[in-house]
Design an enzyme around this catalytic site. Structure first.
Site, short mmCIF file in Angstrom:
data_model
loop_
_atom_site.label_atom_id
_atom_site.label_comp_id
_atom_site.label_asym_id
_atom_site.label_seq_id
_atom_site.Cartn_x
_atom_site.Cartn_y
_atom_site.Cartn_z
N ARG A 69 14.18 4.55 -5.64
CA ARG A 69 13.94 5.72 -6.50
C ARG A 69 14.55 7.22 -6.27
NH1 ARG A 69 10.19 7.99 -3.89
NH2 ARG A 69 9.98 6.41 -2.14
N TYR A 197 15.10 0.18 -11.55
CA TYR A 197 14.57 -0.10 -10.18
C TYR A 197 13.39 0.30 -10.31
CZ TYR A 197 13.22 0.47 -5.47
OH TYR A 197 12.17 0.46 -4.57
N LYS A 206 3.99 3.91 -8.92
CA LYS A 206 4.09 5.27 -8.15
C LYS A 206 3.87 6.26 -9.50
CE LYS A 206 4.69 4.27 -3.99
NZ LYS A 206 5.50 3.34 -3.94
N HIS A 226 -1.08 7.18 -1.09
CA HIS A 226 -0.09 5.96 -0.85
C HIS A 226 -0.38 5.59 0.55
CE1 HIS A 226 4.57 5.66 -0.07
NE2 HIS A 226 3.95 4.73 -0.43
N SER A 248 7.46 5.84 2.71
CA SER A 248 8.10 4.81 2.18
C SER A 248 8.91 4.13 3.30
CB SER A 248 8.98 4.94 0.88
OG SER A 248 8.29 5.44 -0.07
N CYS A 250 8.04 2.50 6.03
CA CYS A 250 7.64 2.93 7.33
C CYS A 250 6.44 1.91 8.01
CB CYS A 250 7.00 4.63 7.52
SG CYS A 250 8.55 5.69 7.41
N ASP A 277 -0.13 -0.44 -0.31
CA ASP A 277 0.48 0.57 -0.95
C ASP A 277 0.01 1.88 -1.59
OD1 ASP A 277 3.68 1.65 -0.97
OD2 ASP A 277 3.33 1.52 -3.38
N ARG A 375 13.81 -5.87 -2.36
CA ARG A 375 12.50 -6.08 -2.46
C ARG A 375 11.99 -7.51 -2.86
NH1 ARG A 375 9.23 -1.30 -1.13
NH2 ARG A 375 10.52 0.05 -0.62
P1 GTP Z 1 7.06 0.82 0.77
O1 GTP Z 1 6.86 -0.32 0.27
O2 GTP Z 1 8.43 1.47 0.75
O3 GTP Z 1 6.10 1.83 0.54
O4 GTP Z 1 7.21 0.53 2.47
P2 GTP Z 1 6.03 0.15 3.61
O5 GTP Z 1 5.44 1.23 4.14
O6 GTP Z 1 5.38 -1.00 3.11
O7 GTP Z 1 7.00 -0.44 4.79
P3 GTP Z 1 7.37 -2.03 5.29
O8 GTP Z 1 6.05 -2.51 5.98
O9 GTP Z 1 7.86 -2.94 4.32
O10 GTP Z 1 8.41 -1.72 6.53
C1 GTP Z 1 9.48 -1.27 6.34
C2 GTP Z 1 10.41 -1.58 7.62
O11 GTP Z 1 9.73 -0.96 8.70
C3 GTP Z 1 10.99 -2.88 7.82
O12 GTP Z 1 12.00 -2.83 7.94
C4 GTP Z 1 10.10 -3.18 8.94
O13 GTP Z 1 10.57 -4.28 9.79
C5 GTP Z 1 9.74 -1.92 9.72
N1 GTP Z 1 8.57 -1.71 10.48
C6 GTP Z 1 7.30 -2.14 10.00
N2 GTP Z 1 6.56 -1.97 11.21
C7 GTP Z 1 7.21 -1.70 12.29
C8 GTP Z 1 6.67 -1.33 13.61
O14 GTP Z 1 5.37 -1.44 13.75
N3 GTP Z 1 7.89 -1.09 14.31
C9 GTP Z 1 9.10 -1.11 14.02
N4 GTP Z 1 9.94 -0.74 14.97
N5 GTP Z 1 9.40 -1.27 12.65
C10 GTP Z 1 8.42 -1.68 11.88
C1 SPV Z 2 7.96 3.02 -1.87
O1 SPV Z 2 9.15 3.53 -2.16
O2 SPV Z 2 7.10 3.77 -1.45
C2 SPV Z 2 7.87 1.74 -2.65
C3 SPV Z 2 8.70 1.14 -3.48
O3 SPV Z 2 6.50 1.26 -2.35
S1 SPV Z 2 8.66 1.87 -4.96
O4 SPV Z 2 7.70 0.94 -5.77
O5 SPV Z 2 9.98 1.76 -5.48
O6 SPV Z 2 8.35 3.28 -5.04
MN MN Z 3 5.25 2.81 -1.22
#
Ligand code: GTP
Ligand code: SPV
Ligand code: MN
Length: 591
Positions: A69, A197, A206, A226, A248, A250, A277, A375
């Site tokens: 984004r 993207y 979003k 979110h 994002s 995290c 999400d 993704r």
């Molecule tokens: P968006 O789709 O961008 O909103 O992201 P999200 O909040 O759904 O994050 P996602 O679960 O995809 O995790 C993002 C990154 O954080 C990945 O590389 C994971 O491996 C890492 N991660 C997730 N949970 C943990 C955790 O409990 N500990 C650690 N160290 N890393 C984590």
């Molecule tokens: C984020 O960045 O929080 C996502 C991916 O979930 S996007 O849909 O690109 O915003």
């Molecule tokens: Mn997100």
């Protein structure tokens, strides 16, 4: 054509602006989807993966300058600048339409304009909102078919005069200098141009479900957040629902699909995924908060996803999935850093380069196979632990709301807020280190209230007031917690093992919400008493536990100053309760 005059007129006007060669209405049928896949594969917009290994799966890569984004090109276009607030980019609506209008003019020449009627939320649910996206990208159409309820049934629901969000998207020339993601909340309109993207172009996500919806929610008395939504089933069969806001990349998807650690699994703990999400949240007739996930799919981060870290995600993406910006091999396989073994030795990387394992660039840095923000788009229905409740038009009742961020220091593993207002302050002062999901300096700490900094469609101070107002109207508010899975030790390693082990923290949280466990007061909030966090069969030293929960008042001096600085930018608009909580925290820390 539809039976909705306003819709038809708008489609004609936008077609006159963009000059497509033809217009195709997306009906949601399997035949049309297959034909579009065929066409996209023929043009190279999608690449069909090895169908015996990856049935129904496709590969796509975006332009190298178009992989996350672009917040600096994202605007709220409302009449008064103050309504957008100090944390949003603002443009006057006239100027927005004029500027983006230039980029849209003739942008679809020689291309097809697809009309995608979609619903965020179950058709007919009181939570749901309808949108129509016009786009010149088949990739967008196929993603929207996974992420939303799209097709002719939405037109029938809309009838002759139903309200809908107008979304216009064109890839145009994919030129960064002619890219704008504009939101016109007062017109219920989104214009996105010059990008391909996900977060910029899947307008249901979003743009509608957070930026436009947060504006609608304020007006109509509900919340667009979110947040992931998950159910946690205890051994007695009772399921408690949680919503969690992390910025994002995290950990929302990973938490939503968590696999309980062995000792918990044995005792009968289960997790149910409702969403990963976005949460739309309303006050129910029973005075509790009820949440729905308005999406029907996951647009998840690929790197780090494997059968150990997230087996449920891996199972979900085995079929009918679109992979974006990962590595693909000559024989139609896909891979990413932290993916399944065996690792491939060669392939085409996310940027379209011939890649070999161990490859370095001129400066000696490893050349990545997948982009860090690569993704997958996959249907929620394929998730092995999809909650049957995700299709409940009334949503699920929330026992707890969890805020969290990525902080290598300072912030303990978990703490509970003293009350709703304190919880809103905790959310309002959230911060996190920048990840690959957004452009910016990776690792730098930025404030990200409720993980909504890039997504709040109006003045964030009014958004805090809205949160406080919802709390006042709630007879049975959920408890509010804060977590940090990312604290590091002196060697820079994560102290907490994370992933499945996070269930131990969720378990404490649930036990707090039903009054079956105690807590100890710290200046930040309430934390588990020694022994209350169930650490059975987890080899974690006493020192590690101490480090995870340490609150060092000296370290907080800078943090408090940063928070104050952040809050002060809202001036008189900042609700007094938020500043009162800040002062109270400062006193408790003796600063
Ligand atoms: P968006 O789709 O961008 O909103 O992201 P999200 O909040 O759904 O994050 P996602 O679960 O995809 O995790 C993002 C990154 O954080 C990945 O590389 C994971 O491996 C890492 N991660 C997730 N949970 C943990 C955790 O409990 N500990 C650690 N160290 N890393 C984590
Ligand atoms: C984020 O960045 O929080 C996502 C991916 O979930 S996007 O849909 O690109 O915003
Ligand atoms: Mn997100």
């Amino acid at each position: 054509m539809s039976t909705h005059q306003t819709l038809d007129r708008w489609v004609s006007e936008m077609a006159a602006l963009c000059s497509p060669a033809d217009i195709v209405w997306v009906d949601g049928s399997t035949e049309q989807k297959r034909a579009l896949e065929e066409e996209a594969a023929g043009k190279g917009e999608l690449i069909r993966l090895n169908q015996s290994r990856w049935p129904g799966c496709f590969y796509h890569h975006t332009a190298a300058n178009d992989v996350a984004r672009t917040e600096h090109l994202t605007y709220i276009c409302c009449r008064s600048r103050e309504d957008a607030g100090p944390t949003n980019n603002w443009m006057a609506p006239d100027e927005g339409y004029r500027k983006a209008g230039e980029y849209f003019r003739g942008s679809m020449r020689g291309r097809t304009m697809y009309v995608i009627p979609f619903s965020m939320g179950l058709l007919g649910s009181p939570f749901s909102k309808i949108g129509v996206e016009l786009t010149d990208s088949i990739y967008v159409v196929l993603n929207m078919l996974i992420m939303t309820r799209a097709g002719s049934s939405v037109l029938r629901e809309l009838g002759g005069n139903g309200a809908f969000t107008k979304g216009l998207h064109s890839k145009a020339g994919l030129d960064e200098n002619k890219r704008l993601i504009l939101h016109f909340p007062e017109d219920n309109t989104i214009w996105s141009v010059g990008s391909g993207y996900g977060g910029n172009v899947l307008l249901g996500k979003k743009c509608l479900s957070l930026r436009i919806a947060s504006h609608l929610g304020r007006r109509e008395g509900w919340m667009a957040e979110h947040m992931l939504i998950m159910g946690l089933e205890a051994p007695d069969g009772k399921i408690s629902y949680l919503a969690a806001a992390f910025p994002s990349a995290c950990g929302k998807t990973n938490l939503a699909m968590l696999v309980p650690p062995e000792p918990f699994r044995r005792r009968g703990y289960k997790v149910w995924t409702v969403g990963d999400d976005i949460a739309w949240i309303r006050i129910g007739p029973d005075g509790r908060l009820w949440a729905v996930n308005p999406e029907t799919g996951f647009f998840g981060v690929a790197p780090g996803t494997n059968s150990r870290s997230n087996p449920n995600a891996l199972e979900t993406i085995r079929r009918n999935t679109i992979f974006t910006n990962v590595l693909r091999t000559e024989d139609g396989d896909v891979w990413w850093e932290g993916g399944e073994e065996p690792f491939p030795t060669a392939g085409i990387n996310w940027a379209g380069l011939r890649w070999r394992a161990g490859m370095k660039d001129e400066s000696g840095k490893p050349v990545p196979a997948a982009h860090p923000n690569s993704r997958y788009t996959a249907p929620l229905s394929q998730c092995p632990i999809a909650s049957p409740e995700w299709n409940n038009p009334n949503g699920v009742p929330l026992s707890a709301i969890i805020f969290g961020g990525r902080r290598s220091g300072l912030v303990p593993l978990v703490y509970e807020s003293f009350n709703w207002q304190h919880g809103v302050y905790v959310g309002a002062t959230m911060s996190s280190e920048i990840t690959a999901a957004q452009y910016g300096k990776q690792g730098q700490v930025r404030r990200d209230p409720m993980a909504m900094m890039p997504f709040c469609g109006y003045n964030m101070a009014d958004y805090f007031s809205h949160w406080l107002e919802i709390g006042r109207r709630l007879e049975h508010p959920p408890k509010i917690f804060h977590v940090n899975w990312f604290r590091k030790d002196e060697n820079g390693s994560f102290i907490w093992p994370g992933f499945g082990e996070n269930l131990r923290v969720l378990d404490w949280i649930i036990r707090r919400t039903n009054g079956s466990t105690g807590a100890v007061e710290t200046p930040l909030g309430l934390v588990p008493a020694a022994g209350d966090l169930d650490l059975s069969e987890l080899p974690l030293s006493g020192r590690a536990m101490e480090n995870l929960f340490a609150v060092n008042p000296e370290e907080w001096t800078d943090e408090l100053a940063e928070r104050r600085h952040f809050l002060e930018q809202f001036g008189d608009k900042l609700p007094s309760g938020i500043m009162a909580e800040h002062q109270a925290l400062r006193k408790r820390l003796g600063r």
